[in-house]
Design a protein around this motif. Structure first.
Motif, PDB file in Angstrom:
ATOM      1  N   PRO A   2       0.915  -1.165  -0.027  1.00  9.40           N
ATOM      2  CA  PRO A   2       0.027   0.050  -0.191  1.00  9.40           C
ATOM      3  C   PRO A   2       0.790   1.246  -0.024  1.00  9.40           C
ATOM      4  O   PRO A   2       1.936   1.198   0.422  1.00  9.40           O
ATOM      5  N   HIS A   3       0.313   2.236  -0.351  1.00 11.63           N
ATOM      6  CA  HIS A   3       1.108   3.499  -0.182  1.00 11.63           C
ATOM      7  C   HIS A   3       1.338   3.942   1.181  1.00 11.63           C
ATOM      8  O   HIS A   3       0.631   3.771   2.069  1.00 11.63           O
ATOM      9  N   PRO A   4       2.283   4.489   1.390  1.00 17.82           N
ATOM     10  CA  PRO A   4       2.937   4.650   2.816  1.00 17.82           C
ATOM     11  C   PRO A   4       2.163   5.450   3.716  1.00 17.82           C
ATOM     12  O   PRO A   4       1.946   5.381   4.773  1.00 17.82           O
ATOM     13  N   GLN A   5       1.206   6.642   2.834  1.00 25.15           N
ATOM     14  CA  GLN A   5       0.299   7.361   3.815  1.00 25.15           C
ATOM     15  C   GLN A   5      -1.241   6.708   3.503  1.00 25.15           C
ATOM     16  O   GLN A   5      -2.330   7.574   3.617  1.00 25.15           O
ATOM     17  N   PHE A   6      -1.420   5.487   2.830  1.00 27.21           N
ATOM     18  CA  PHE A   6      -2.659   4.911   2.849  1.00 27.21           C
ATOM     19  C   PHE A   6      -3.586   5.057   3.859  1.00 27.21           C
ATOM     20  O   PHE A   6      -2.961   4.815   5.027  1.00 27.21           O
ATOM     21  N   PRO A   7      -4.769   5.737   3.760  1.00 30.20           N
ATOM     22  CA  PRO A   7      -5.657   5.708   2.735  1.00 30.20           C
ATOM     23  C   PRO A   7      -5.424   7.068   1.983  1.00 30.20           C
ATOM     24  O   PRO A   7      -6.522   7.257   1.011  1.00 30.20           O
ATOM     25  N   SER A   8      -4.663   7.883   2.139  1.00 30.97           N
ATOM     26  CA  SER A   8      -4.724   9.097   1.461  1.00 30.97           C
ATOM     27  C   SER A   8      -3.119   9.503   0.913  1.00 30.97           C
ATOM     28  O   SER A   8      -2.348   9.634   1.632  1.00 30.97           O
ATOM     29  N   PRO A   9      -2.948   9.054  -0.410  1.00 38.28           N
ATOM     30  CA  PRO A   9      -3.909   8.320  -1.194  1.00 38.28           C
ATOM     31  C   PRO A   9      -4.060   7.129  -1.161  1.00 38.28           C
ATOM     32  O   PRO A   9      -3.337   6.223  -0.615  1.00 38.28           O
ATOM     33  N   PRO A  10      -5.425   6.679  -1.668  1.00 44.14           N
ATOM     34  CA  PRO A  10      -5.739   5.001  -1.548  1.00 44.14           C
ATOM     35  C   PRO A  10      -5.251   4.192  -2.463  1.00 44.14           C
ATOM     36  O   PRO A  10      -5.935   3.512  -3.484  1.00 44.14           O
ATOM     37  N   TRP A  11      -3.792   4.094  -2.642  1.00 41.73           N
ATOM     38  CA  TRP A  11      -3.420   3.443  -3.588  1.00 41.73           C
ATOM     39  C   TRP A  11      -2.723   2.090  -3.165  1.00 41.73           C
ATOM     40  O   TRP A  11      -2.042   2.097  -2.159  1.00 41.73           O
ATOM     41  N   LEU A  12      -2.749   1.048  -4.109  1.00 32.96           N
ATOM     42  CA  LEU A  12      -2.014  -0.370  -3.933  1.00 32.96           C
ATOM     43  C   LEU A  12      -1.228  -0.579  -4.876  1.00 32.96           C
ATOM     44  O   LEU A  12      -1.706  -0.311  -6.261  1.00 32.96           O
ATOM     45  N   TYR A  13       0.211  -0.839  -4.861  1.00 28.44           N
ATOM     46  CA  TYR A  13       1.102  -1.004  -5.728  1.00 28.44           C
ATOM     47  C   TYR A  13       1.406  -2.641  -5.976  1.00 28.44           C
ATOM     48  O   TYR A  13       1.513  -3.159  -5.008  1.00 28.44           O
ATOM     49  N   VAL A  14       1.154  -3.059  -7.111  1.00 29.65           N
ATOM     50  CA  VAL A  14       1.559  -4.655  -7.276  1.00 29.65           C
ATOM     51  C   VAL A  14       2.150  -4.924  -8.387  1.00 29.65           C
ATOM     52  O   VAL A  14       2.247  -4.301  -9.412  1.00 29.65           O
ATOM     53  N   PHE A  15       3.078  -5.961  -8.097  1.00 25.37           N
ATOM     54  CA  PHE A  15       4.058  -6.406  -9.001  1.00 25.37           C
ATOM     55  C   PHE A  15       3.636  -7.754  -9.564  1.00 25.37           C
ATOM     56  O   PHE A  15       3.228  -8.705  -8.765  1.00 25.37           O
ATOM     57  N   TYR A  16       3.368  -8.003 -10.664  1.00 26.43           N
ATOM     58  CA  TYR A  16       2.776  -9.220 -11.292  1.00 26.43           C
ATOM     59  C   TYR A  16       3.244  -9.251 -12.770  1.00 26.43           C
ATOM     60  O   TYR A  16       3.735  -8.689 -13.571  1.00 26.43           O
ATOM     61  N   THR A  17       3.090 -10.772 -13.074  1.00 29.36           N
ATOM     62  CA  THR A  17       3.025 -11.325 -14.727  1.00 29.36           C
ATOM     63  C   THR A  17       1.787 -11.174 -15.315  1.00 29.36           C
ATOM     64  O   THR A  17       1.045 -12.011 -15.111  1.00 29.36           O
ATOM     65  N   PRO A  18       1.514 -10.102 -16.103  1.00 26.98           N
ATOM     66  CA  PRO A  18       0.353 -10.052 -16.943  1.00 26.98           C
ATOM     67  C   PRO A  18       0.080 -11.230 -17.802  1.00 26.98           C
ATOM     68  O   PRO A  18       1.126 -11.913 -18.335  1.00 26.98           O
ATOM     69  N   PHE A  19      -0.936 -11.851 -17.751  1.00 19.93           N
ATOM     70  CA  PHE A  19      -1.351 -13.012 -18.560  1.00 19.93           C
ATOM     71  C   PHE A  19      -1.135 -12.657 -20.180  1.00 19.93           C
ATOM     72  O   PHE A  19      -1.577 -11.712 -20.703  1.00 19.93           O
TER      73      PHE A  19
END
Length: 152
Positions: free
Chosen positions: A91-108
Motif C-alpha cells: 500500500p502507499h505509505p500514507q494509505f488511505p490518503s492516497p488510496p493506492w495499492l502497488y502490485v508487481f505481477y506477470t500479466p497473462f
C-alpha cells in the motif's frame, strides 16, 4: 557405495529432529492465520487491522480480524508459468490518503514464459480495487526464463 550410504543415512534420519528443535525469539508464536489460500506469495498490513494476502494466481484477499471478506480486493489475469504470477504488493505509505495499492505481477499473455512483468498502481475504495483504475508504472520488466522473478 556402502560407505556413502552409511554416512548419508544417519543424516537423513536426524534431519527431521532438527526441524522439530526450532525455537522462536521471545514473544513470537506459530499461529494459523488463514487456510484455504492457493499459493500465497505476499502479505500487506492495512489500516484498521486488515491484512491483504496475495495469491500467485492473481487474487488479493482482504482479511478483517482473521476472517476473509467475501469478495476479493482484486483479481488479475496473470501468467503462472514457473515462478511468475502475482509476486508482490504494497500500500502507499500514507494509505488511505492516497488510496493506492502497488502490485508487481506477470500479466497473462498466453506465452510461456511470459515476456515481461509489470508494476501497477490501483485505487482502492471500500476494500475493492476501483474498476479501470490500473496505472502501469513499469510495464516492460523482462522475465527471462520464468525463474527468480523477484517480488516483495
Amino acid at each position: 557405495m556402502r560407505r556413502l550410504f552409511a554416512l548419508v543415512a544417519p543424516c537423513l534420519l536426524l534431519a527431521p529432529l532438527g526441524a522439530l528443535a526450532q525455537t522462536h525469539p521471545p514473544g513470537f508464536d506459530d499461529v494459523l492465520f488463514a487456510s484455504g489460500l492457493f499459493e500465497p506469495t505476499t502479505l500487506a498490513a492495512m489500516p484498521g487491522g486488515r491484512l491483504l494476502v496475495g495469491e500467485r494466481g492473481g487474487v488479493i484477499r482482504v482479511f478483517q480480524h482473521g476472517v476473509p471478506l467475501p469478495r476479493p480486493l482484486l483479481s488479475l489475469a496473470v501468467e503462472t508459468y514457473e515462478e511468475q504470477g502475482l509476486l508482490g504488493m504494497a500500500p502507499h505509505p500514507q494509505f488511505p490518503s492516497p488510496p493506492w495499492l502497488y502490485v508487481f505481477y506477470t500479466p497473462f499473455t498466453g506465452a510461456q514464459p511470459a515476456p515481461f512483468n509489470r508494476v501497477s498502481r490501483f485505487t482502492v475504495e471500500a476494500d475493492t480495487a476501483v474498476a479501470g483504475s490500473e496505472v502501469v508504472l513499469l510495464g516492460s520488466i523482462p522475465t527471462g526464463l520464468g525463474w527468480h522473478q523477484a517480488g516483495c
